[in-house]
Design a protein around this motif. Structure first.
Motif, short mmCIF file in Angstrom:
data_model
loop_
_atom_site.label_atom_id
_atom_site.label_comp_id
_atom_site.label_asym_id
_atom_site.label_seq_id
_atom_site.Cartn_x
_atom_site.Cartn_y
_atom_site.Cartn_z
N ALA A 24 38.78 -32.79 64.61
CA ALA A 24 39.90 -31.88 64.85
C ALA A 24 39.66 -30.52 64.20
O ALA A 24 39.88 -29.47 64.81
CB ALA A 24 41.19 -32.49 64.32
N VAL A 25 39.18 -30.53 62.97
CA VAL A 25 38.96 -29.28 62.23
C VAL A 25 37.85 -28.46 62.89
O VAL A 25 37.99 -27.23 63.08
CB VAL A 25 38.61 -29.57 60.76
N MET A 28 36.41 -23.63 66.50
CA MET A 28 35.85 -23.06 67.73
C MET A 28 36.92 -22.39 68.58
O MET A 28 36.75 -21.26 69.06
CB MET A 28 35.14 -24.15 68.53
N LEU A 29 38.05 -23.07 68.76
CA LEU A 29 39.13 -22.51 69.57
C LEU A 29 39.67 -21.23 68.93
O LEU A 29 39.92 -20.23 69.63
CB LEU A 29 40.25 -23.54 69.74
N SER A 30 39.85 -21.24 67.63
CA SER A 30 40.38 -20.06 66.95
C SER A 30 39.44 -18.87 67.09
O SER A 30 39.87 -17.74 67.34
CB SER A 30 40.60 -20.36 65.46
N TYR A 31 38.14 -19.12 66.97
CA TYR A 31 37.16 -18.05 67.13
C TYR A 31 37.20 -17.49 68.55
O TYR A 31 37.22 -16.27 68.75
CB TYR A 31 35.77 -18.59 66.82
N GLY A 32 37.22 -18.37 69.54
CA GLY A 32 37.23 -17.91 70.92
C GLY A 32 38.46 -17.10 71.27
O GLY A 32 38.37 -16.03 71.89
N PHE A 33 39.63 -17.58 70.88
CA PHE A 33 40.87 -16.88 71.20
C PHE A 33 41.02 -15.57 70.43
O PHE A 33 41.54 -14.59 70.95
CB PHE A 33 42.08 -17.77 70.93
N VAL A 61 29.56 -25.14 62.74
CA VAL A 61 30.28 -26.32 63.22
C VAL A 61 29.51 -27.56 62.81
O VAL A 61 28.33 -27.72 63.16
CB VAL A 61 30.45 -26.27 64.76
N ALA A 62 30.16 -28.43 62.07
CA ALA A 62 29.52 -29.66 61.57
C ALA A 62 29.60 -30.74 62.64
O ALA A 62 30.47 -31.62 62.62
CB ALA A 62 30.19 -30.11 60.28
N ALA A 63 28.69 -30.67 63.61
CA ALA A 63 28.64 -31.64 64.70
C ALA A 63 27.20 -31.73 65.19
O ALA A 63 26.41 -30.79 65.03
CB ALA A 63 29.56 -31.22 65.85
N SER A 64 26.86 -32.86 65.79
CA SER A 64 25.51 -33.02 66.34
C SER A 64 25.29 -32.08 67.53
O SER A 64 24.18 -31.61 67.77
CB SER A 64 25.29 -34.47 66.80
N SER A 65 26.35 -31.82 68.26
CA SER A 65 26.26 -31.00 69.45
C SER A 65 27.65 -30.42 69.73
O SER A 65 28.66 -31.08 69.47
CB SER A 65 25.80 -31.86 70.64
N TYR A 66 27.67 -29.17 70.24
CA TYR A 66 28.98 -28.58 70.56
C TYR A 66 28.81 -27.45 71.55
O TYR A 66 27.72 -26.89 71.72
CB TYR A 66 29.70 -28.09 69.30
N ILE A 67 29.94 -27.09 72.19
CA ILE A 67 29.95 -25.98 73.14
C ILE A 67 31.38 -25.50 73.31
O ILE A 67 32.33 -26.29 73.20
CB ILE A 67 29.34 -26.40 74.50
N LEU A 68 31.54 -24.20 73.56
CA LEU A 68 32.85 -23.60 73.79
C LEU A 68 32.72 -22.67 74.99
O LEU A 68 31.85 -21.81 75.03
CB LEU A 68 33.31 -22.80 72.57
#
Length: 379
Positions: A255-256, A261-266, A25-32
């Motif tokens: 958005a991408v 992340m959502l696709s992976y989780g579901f 994930v190309a972000a400084s920080s993330y969580i799912l």
């Protein structure tokens, strides 16, 4: 204590599929997170305090929802628009100075249009000044366990001195979850695609609302310091996920990366219901009781998050009192249960008496006492 292992299904377990690693994930920080269970599916730098930009407004809206649900404010209340609110720069709801605006319209302006002017007006209406409201924001953050958050204003703009609000991805996740679970009557506003105020129609900046029918919230943010941020929530087949990305490179990127992340989780996880309230998991012998046995069960709904398709591999280990004596009420804790998958404990909770058992009369107590004495001699 005595132990009993219980298989959740007598069916043969399906061949274990390979669990793909989480996407980059190309972000400084993330969580799912699975919103129902609180299980974290993936995260990176989730506790780093970063500028949240307009994600701040989730807290502004949350406090308004608290005040409404507590009966201290209503949608129809009229909020005065001060010159400070009217002059606030950045994204606007275009409220008019000196006018009165319904709280409901301000709330929609905050959530859908990301109106900085609406945020200041709401803050002043609730707390008298934006400074006092910022203190209220910090109190709510502390109550929610948002340990890496600091609020200076209601909008997320940098202050004149150059300081900024700070929030971590994990804190934003906690706030989003509280918004959804504690104030569901207001959550539908987050899914609205546009809002018209003062004759001006503005679209919701959360582009996933237009791309993915399972996405029903929540909020975008952007400043030069924060980058492009997005808190999103989606529900598919009874499973709700909450995602946070902070510090992505563009509107499209946030958005991408969220969609990844959502696709992976579901696709690879599921919310699995373990127990209903009152589910019986075993029957135990009762000594010196009016009844000779008692059903042991669970006194809460229990959900867990597991890799999809592996429910048949779950096992439950029940530890109960070795000698249970009569004279207890329904709900009395008589043991515990641990549910595991691949030696990982996914749930640990109390096992209780489904029904109470009165103490037996003196003759039965004497017989049972002698029986236990004899058992003790030969064991």
């Amino acid at each position: 204590m005595s132990a009993l292992m219980v298989l959740f299904s007598s069916l043969p377990a399906a061949a274990q599929s390979i669990m793909p690693r989480a996407p980059e994930v190309a972000a400084s920080s993330y969580i799912l997170m699975d919103a129902t269970t609180g299980h974290i599916i993936m995260e990176e730098n989730a506790d780093e305090a970063l500028p949240p930009a307009s994600l701040t407004k989730i807290m502004t809206a949350y406090i308004a929802e608290v005040e409404i649900d507590n009966g201290n404010m209503s949608y129809d209340d009229q909020a005065y628009i001060s010159e400070k609110a009217w002059r606030t720069q950045g994204s606007k709801t275009f409220v008019d100075v000196g006018s009165y605006v319904r709280v409901e319209d301000l709330l929609r302006g905050i959530i859908i249009q990301s109106g900085n002017d609406a945020s200041v007006a709401m803050a002043e209406h609730i707390a008298g000044s934006e400074e006092a409201f910022a203190d209220l924001m910090n109190q709510h953050a502390q109550a929610l366990g948002m340990d890496q958050s600091l609020f200076l204003n209601s909008s997320g703009l940098d202050t004149p001195s150059g300081d900024t609000n700070l929030m971590s991805a994990r804190d934003l996740m906690k706030l989003a979850r509280a918004t959804i679970q504690e104030h569901p009557d207001h959550y539908d506003i987050y899914s609205e695609r546009e809002f018209t105020f003062n004759g001006i129609t503005q679209g919701n900046r959360n582009s996933l609302l237009f791309r993915d029918p399972s996405v029903d919230g929540m909020k975008t943010g952007w400043t030069d310091r924060a980058g492009y941020c997005l808190v999103a929530s989606a529900e598919r087949d009874g499973m709700r996920l909450i995602s946070v990305v902070m510090g992505t490179a563009s509107e499209e990127a946030r958005a991408v990366e969220t969609q990844k992340m959502l696709s992976y989780g579901f696709r690879f996880y599921e919310t699995h219901k373990l127990y209903d309230v009152g589910d019986v998991i075993n029957t135990a012998r009762v000594w010196s009781g009016a009844e000779n046995s008692v059903e042991l069960g669970i006194n809460e709904e229990v959900y867990i998050t597991i890799p999809r398709g592996r429910a048949d591999e779950l096992t439950a280990t029940l530890d109960s009192e070795e000698f249970i004596r009569g004279g207890f009420e329904a709900g009395t804790v008589l043991g515990s249960v641990n549910v595991t998958l691949d030696d990982e404990v996914l749930y640990s909770g109390d096992v209780v008496a489904i029904e109470g058992v009165e103490r037996a009369g003196w003759l039965k107590r004497l017989i049972d006492a002698l029986t236990l004495f004899i058992m003790g001699l030969f064991n």
